[in-house]
Every structure is written in structure tokens, then in C-alpha cells.
Design an enzyme around this catalytic site. Structure first.
Site, PDB file in Angstrom:
ATOM      1  N   ASP A  17     -51.914 -16.000   7.968  1.00 52.94           N
ATOM      2  CA  ASP A  17     -51.152 -14.886   7.407  1.00 52.94           C
ATOM      3  C   ASP A  17     -49.746 -15.412   7.076  1.00 52.94           C
ATOM      4  O   ASP A  17     -49.352 -16.485   7.538  1.00 52.94           O
ATOM      5  CB  ASP A  17     -51.092 -13.748   8.439  1.00 52.94           C
ATOM      6  CG  ASP A  17     -50.138 -12.656   8.021  1.00 52.94           C
ATOM      7  OD1 ASP A  17     -50.264 -12.157   6.892  1.00 52.94           O
ATOM      8  OD2 ASP A  17     -49.234 -12.314   8.826  1.00 52.94           O
ATOM      9  N   ASP A  19     -46.254 -13.244   6.217  1.00 49.64           N
ATOM     10  CA  ASP A  19     -45.068 -12.560   6.773  1.00 49.64           C
ATOM     11  C   ASP A  19     -45.267 -12.227   8.254  1.00 49.64           C
ATOM     12  O   ASP A  19     -46.294 -11.661   8.634  1.00 49.64           O
ATOM     13  CB  ASP A  19     -44.800 -11.268   5.994  1.00 49.64           C
ATOM     14  CG  ASP A  19     -44.411 -11.555   4.560  1.00 49.64           C
ATOM     15  OD1 ASP A  19     -43.219 -11.645   4.274  1.00 49.64           O
ATOM     16  OD2 ASP A  19     -45.335 -11.714   3.733  1.00 49.64           O
ATOM     17  N   ASP A 201     -50.390 -11.605  12.632  1.00 46.46           N
ATOM     18  CA  ASP A 201     -49.460 -10.869  13.500  1.00 46.46           C
ATOM     19  C   ASP A 201     -49.610  -9.362  13.453  1.00 46.46           C
ATOM     20  O   ASP A 201     -48.890  -8.658  14.153  1.00 46.46           O
ATOM     21  CB  ASP A 201     -48.004 -11.187  13.100  1.00 46.46           C
ATOM     22  CG  ASP A 201     -47.613 -10.492  11.810  1.00 46.46           C
ATOM     23  OD1 ASP A 201     -48.313 -10.687  10.803  1.00 46.46           O
ATOM     24  OD2 ASP A 201     -46.635  -9.714  11.825  1.00 46.46           O
TER      25      ASP A 201
HETATM   26 MG   LIG Z   1     -48.177 -10.477   8.728  1.00 47.27          MG
END
Ligand SMILES: [Mg+2]
Length: 252
Positions: A17, A19, A201
Site C-alpha cells: 500500500d 499512503d 495500514d
Molecule cells: Mg494506506
């Protein structure tokens, strides 16, 4: 505290991933810091994994390409609605059409625009096949209430879904997601027959983590929004581990 894998399987592939995982969040998505060191890290990891590295992000494809230029990597963009495979072919999800999305998301767009007008610093991002409302930069620290989100859900057409991420609310086409994108990569060279490692995240990453764990892979969470077997406290700790993986003695 970091709990990182002690070793990496000899034949692995890597899904990242962007960001909140590879890069730290910024008030505006366009102001994230992508350093030359990070680009060098991604290029070296791609070599170490023999091309079996993909970014899996909520960003639009052109957006992520612009941030990591001159690299061009396999990418699942818009949470899996758009996917560019290792050969460079771009595939759009079966349920996705920009015209239909614009029509069916009209009421949601009005809602989002109302909040943008009312709350300084709140930002609407039109990704073509998704709409995101970012409130990381909200000056009053405003976030939608549970009732606000319930109201959005109530006017959502069946072909669209709402994703609530880290200080962002997003409306996207239902159907493909980060999990289906990872499955698709794993059916193709050079990802096929490799043990998948997924690092993310946020709630949208949970679907990909399910896929990877089901297929005997390694799931790694960054931050405290989702659970996984392994964990890094922040993107900086992850980048440190990836740097060791890319330039250290361990072979992926
Ligand atoms: Mg993310």
C-alpha cells in the site's frame, strides 16, 4: 514496537500500500514526501523480487505514477478498480464506467461538496471512478459523525460502496477491491508461484490481507488501524526494514 518477519521465503512477491504505509500522511494527498531514497528503495526491491512487486493503493493510476516517476510499477489503483499488470496492460474493473459512476454518485458528490463548503480545509478529490472526501486538513478537526455516515450509506446506490479510511471517506464502485486485485496478480507472472507478502495500514487493506493469509503468505500492518501477524508502528519503521531487505544480506 516492531514485530517484523525473521525471514522472508526464498521465492516471495511483495504488495505495498502507499499512503500511511510507504509514505507518511500529509494534509493534502499531493503533498506527501516521496524522496529519491524511497524511489531508489522501490527500484532495488523490484530487482530483488525479480519484478514481483506491486503497489496496491486507493490513489488513481496517473496520480501514483506521477509521484514515483520515473519508475513505472505494476499497480492496483483506486482500491483495485483499475489494475496495471506486470506487462504494462491496464485493466478496468468490470463494474466500472466513468459515465455511470458520475451519474450514480451525483447525490454523494452534493453531500461531499456541502461539507467542503462548510468546513475549511476539507477537500474533495475526484478520481474519475471514485470520490474521496479528505478531512486531514480540516482546520476545526472536523470529521463526519456516525449519523453523517449512516445518511451517506442510506443514499448510496447498490453499485457503489463507502470506505471509511484514515481521515478520508471514499465512494467507489462495488466489485473489485484490493483483495481481488492481489488475487489477479497472483494468477499472473511474475507473481504466480511466489509467497505473497502484503503490507498495508487501513481497512481497505484488510481484504488483501485476508487473501494473502489464506494463500499462506505474510501480512504486515503499519500503525494501529488494522491487525496482522506482523506489525510496524509507522512508515518510517517499515522503510527501515525494507531498506535492510533491499540492500542487506537477506535475499527475498
Ligand atoms: Mg494506506
Amino acid at each position: 514496537m516492531s514485530v517484523c518477519p525473521e525471514s522472508i521465503p526464498p521465492k516471495a512477491c511483495l504488495f505495498l500500500d502507499f499512503d500511511g504505509t510507504l509514505v507518511d500522511f500529509a494534509p493534502d494527498p499531493q503533498s506527501v514526501l516521496v524522496t529519491p531514497d524511497l524511489l531508489c528503495l522501490l527500484a532495488t526491491l523490484t530487482q530483488r523480487f525479480e519484478g514481483a512487486l506491486a503497489l496496491v493503493t486507493g490513489r488513481a493510476l496517473g496520480d501514483v505514477d506521477g509521484l514515483i516517476r520515473p519508475l513505472q510499477l505494476p499497480v492496483a489503483a483506486l482500491h483495485g478498480t483499475v489494475r496495471r499488470d506486470a506487462k504494462g496492460t491496464t485493466l478496468i474493473g468490470t463494474n466500472a464506467s466513468i459515465g455511470e459512476f458520475a451519474a450514480s454518485s451525483r447525490r454523494i458528490r452534493e453531500h461531499f461538496q456541502y461539507w467542503v463548503d462548510q468546513q475549511p480545509g476539507v477537500m474533495l478529490e475526484d478520481k474519475g471512478l471514485a470520490l474521496a472526501l479528505h478531512f486531514r486538513g480540516a482546520r476545526s478537526r472536523w470529521t463526519p459523525t456516525r449519523d453523517d455516515l449512516a445518511e451517506l450509506e442510506s443514499i448510496l446506490p447498490p453499485e457503489l460502496e463507502l470506505i471509511c479510511g484514515a481521515l478520508v471517506v471514499e465512494v467507489r464502485c462495488r466489485g473489485d477491491d484490493k483483495g481481488t486485485a492481489v488475487e489477479a496478480f497472483l494468477n499472473e507472472a511474475p507473481f504466480r508461484d511466489r509467497v505473497p507478502i502484503y503490507i498495508g495500514d487501513d481497512v481497505a487493506d484488510a481484504r488483501a490481507i485476508e487473501v494473502v493469509e489464506r494463500r499462506g503468505g505474510i501480512a504486515i500492518a503499519v500503525g494501529d488501524r488494522i491487525d496482522a501477524r506482523f506489525h510496524f508502528p509507522d512508515p518510517s519503521a517499515l522503510r527501515h526494514w525494507l531498506t535492510h531487505l533491499a540492500f542487506g544480506r537477506e535475499s527475498p
